[in-house]
Design an enzyme around this catalytic site. Structure first.
Site, PDB file in Angstrom:
ATOM      1  N   HIS A  21       0.832  -1.212   0.000  1.00 42.68           N
ATOM      2  CA  HIS A  21       0.000   0.000   0.000  1.00 42.68           C
ATOM      3  C   HIS A  21       0.866   1.261   0.000  1.00 42.68           C
ATOM      4  CE1 HIS A  21      -4.083  -1.707   1.292  1.00 42.68           C
ATOM      5  NE2 HIS A  21      -3.286  -2.743   1.125  1.00 42.68           N
ATOM      6  N   ASP A 124      -5.433   6.183   2.036  1.00 46.19           N
ATOM      7  CA  ASP A 124      -5.475   4.751   1.783  1.00 46.19           C
ATOM      8  C   ASP A 124      -6.857   4.215   2.145  1.00 46.19           C
ATOM      9  OD1 ASP A 124      -3.538   2.200   1.426  1.00 46.19           O
ATOM     10  OD2 ASP A 124      -5.077   1.748   2.886  1.00 46.19           O
ATOM     11  N   HIS A 369       3.039 -14.112  -6.251  1.00 43.63           N
ATOM     12  CA  HIS A 369       1.892 -14.270  -5.337  1.00 43.63           C
ATOM     13  C   HIS A 369       0.708 -13.412  -5.805  1.00 43.63           C
ATOM     14  CE1 HIS A 369       3.926 -10.605  -4.321  1.00 43.63           C
ATOM     15  NE2 HIS A 369       3.027 -10.258  -3.439  1.00 43.63           N
TER      16      HIS A 369
END
Length: 494
Positions: A21, A124, A369
């Site tokens: 993030h 965020d 991933h």
């Protein structure tokens, strides 16, 4: 106050302290500053250190960018000093301490907003309460989502239609409702909070509801990558959004040459892995890296090592050293010695200059991933992906890469589980791993994927140039925020 200062746009960025993030938001903040915005980033001391050099460099180049430090309440949550980022949570206890520390900062951040009086807050997704903070100040709040449009739309659709609840078994497939492509998943591939309702579900609910109430959303994506889902987002969420990615490639674009040069200068003479890579054929080496939040169990490490070896293909594997885990360390030590001898593989411990490696001509693909930043970096380098999602929204990203973009081979991961909750039963076997590598490197499908990945790489480079989609979006957003500031000043003055 001169006219210039009066019309200078002040934007405050509030990143969430976990690399996936924080990194794209810091890059975004730097892009705003490079386009004439006065930028303030709110961060705790240890987190601010991770991007201090970049900000200092920008500042010396004359850009208006600074960090506003907030002390982290380490002592109050029983943590050692300097443990302030989710990636440092090596146990559930540490993770929950870091999480508690972050939530205790809310009041201090709100006071900072009052002091800073920005014209806009870029927040965020993990801070839903900033919608109210912005409303109190009478300014726009921009929701910053650090993953794909595809995953955001997927989550909204599943929450609204709950298609998985009609199934008998957790391994049966359902189709995501309302998508332009037929996308199938199983309930096990959804995050736990999406499957069963609990306190976490409420938190995520608040988060996505705060997106709907925001002035707009910023996405580290680009039009050519997922235009249909950009469109879908507008109708599903109902707010404006701006794709301004890939931000890391953009912020480093002008010093791309410089980066490679600096990396090489930072590296004492040519490192061993680079000497080894230089002897490998073009498009032949597989890069393996699971990001900063994944920790593999011993049984999985063993299968992965054998899978890579059995594939017969060369690989570079980045592994974080685990303190005190003798079983893992001795197995990996032996494996590393064996690979050095056979010259088939190379292990890099803890940290690797990822961009330098991905852009090396010997690279032929990546095992990922499916964290969004890693996917953007591989596609920017024109590399197809062996997809191995672990948790969070990574299973959605896998479907985007495999079913929509058609640049990925799935390894067959079945269950969405954060490492701290997973067990040794949930292991991907060596055969699946070896087969995926072979399909990507030797089969016709793999060749076609590489072709498509190269086209996306070209598009991702064009979009951030003058006149490209992402470039235009950023300029347009800054203009819009400036107009809002001016009309607010006029209203207040009248």
């Amino acid at each position: 106050m001169d006219c210039e200062t009066q019309h200078q746009l002040n934007v405050t960025f509030l990143p969430y302290p976990t690399p996936g993030h924080m990194n794209p938001m810091i890059d975004t903040a730097r892009l705003f500053a490079r386009h004439g915005v006065n930028v303030t980033i709110i961060a705790t001391p240890a987190n601010a250190l991770t991007f201090k050099n970049a900000i200092d460099t920008d500042f010396t180049h004359g850009y208006h960018i600074r960090t506003q430090l907030l002390p982290f309440p380490a002592a109050q949550v029983g943590l050692p000093e300097g443990l302030e980022n989710i990636k440092d949570g090596a146990s559930l206890q540490l993770l929950s301490g870091i999480g508690r520390g972050i939530s205790m900062l809310k009041g201090h951040i709100e006071l900072l907003f009052q002091d800073l009086r920005p014209d806009c807050i870029v927040s965020d997704m993990f801070y839903p309460w900033t919608v109210e903070s912005a409303a109190e100040l009478g300014i726009p709040r921009i929701f910053f989502y650090s993953s794909s449009y595809f995953s955001d739309c997927g989550i909204h659709s599943i929450q609204r239609h709950r298609p998985h609840e009609r199934l008998v078994s957790d391994t049966d497939k359902f189709t995501i409702p309302g998508f332009p492509h037929r996308i199938e998943m199983t309930p096990l591939q959804l995050a736990n909070w999406e499957r069963v309702s609990d306190k976490v579900t409420d938190n995520f609910g608040r988060m996505f509801e705060s997106e709907r109430r925001s002035y707009g959303a910023l996405y580290n994506s680009f039009h050519e990558l997922e235009s249909e889902y950009e469109q879908l987002h507008k109708s599903v969420v109902g707010i404006k959004s701006w794709s301004i990615g890939p931000v890391s490639a953009w912020v480093n674009k002008d010093d791309g040459q410089k980066i490679n040069r600096e990396h090489k200068e930072e590296l004492p003479e040519e490192p061993e892995w680079l000497t080894w890579l230089n002897t490998e054929q073009n498009d032949s080496v597989i890069y393996v890296n699971f990001g900063s939040l994944t920790r593999l169990h011993h049984a999985q490490l063993v299968e992965l090592a054998h899978g890579l070896e059995n594939s017969g293909h060369s690989f570079i594997w980045v592994i974080r050293k685990k303190g005190g885990n003798e079983k893992d360390n001795s197995f990996l030590q032996e494996f590393e010695d064996k690979m050095k001898e056979s010259k088939k593989g190379f292990i890099i411990w803890n940290w690797a200059p990822q961009l330098l490696i991905l852009n090396h001509p010997a690279l032929g693909g990546i095992v990922s991933h499916c964290g969004w930043n890693s996917l953007l970096e591989s596609l920017n380098a024109g590399l197809p992906v062996i997809t191995w999602p672990m948790f969070a929204e990574q299973f959605y990203n896998e479907r985007l890469v495999v079913d929509v973009l058609k640049v990925g081979v799935p390894v067959g991961a079945k269950e969405n589980k954060f490492w701290a909750f997973s067990d040794e039963d949930n292991v991907v076997g060596r055969e699946e791993i070896a087969n995926a590598v072979v399909e990507l490197t030797e089969k016709e499908e793999g060749r076609e994927m590489r072709e498509r990945a190269r086209k996306l790489s070209d598009a991702s480079k064009k979009t951030i140039e003058k006149g490209g989609h992402s470039h235009n979006n950023l300029i347009q957003l800054i203009h819009e925020l400036k107009s809002l500031k001016i009309s607010k000043a006029v209203t207040e003055a009248s």
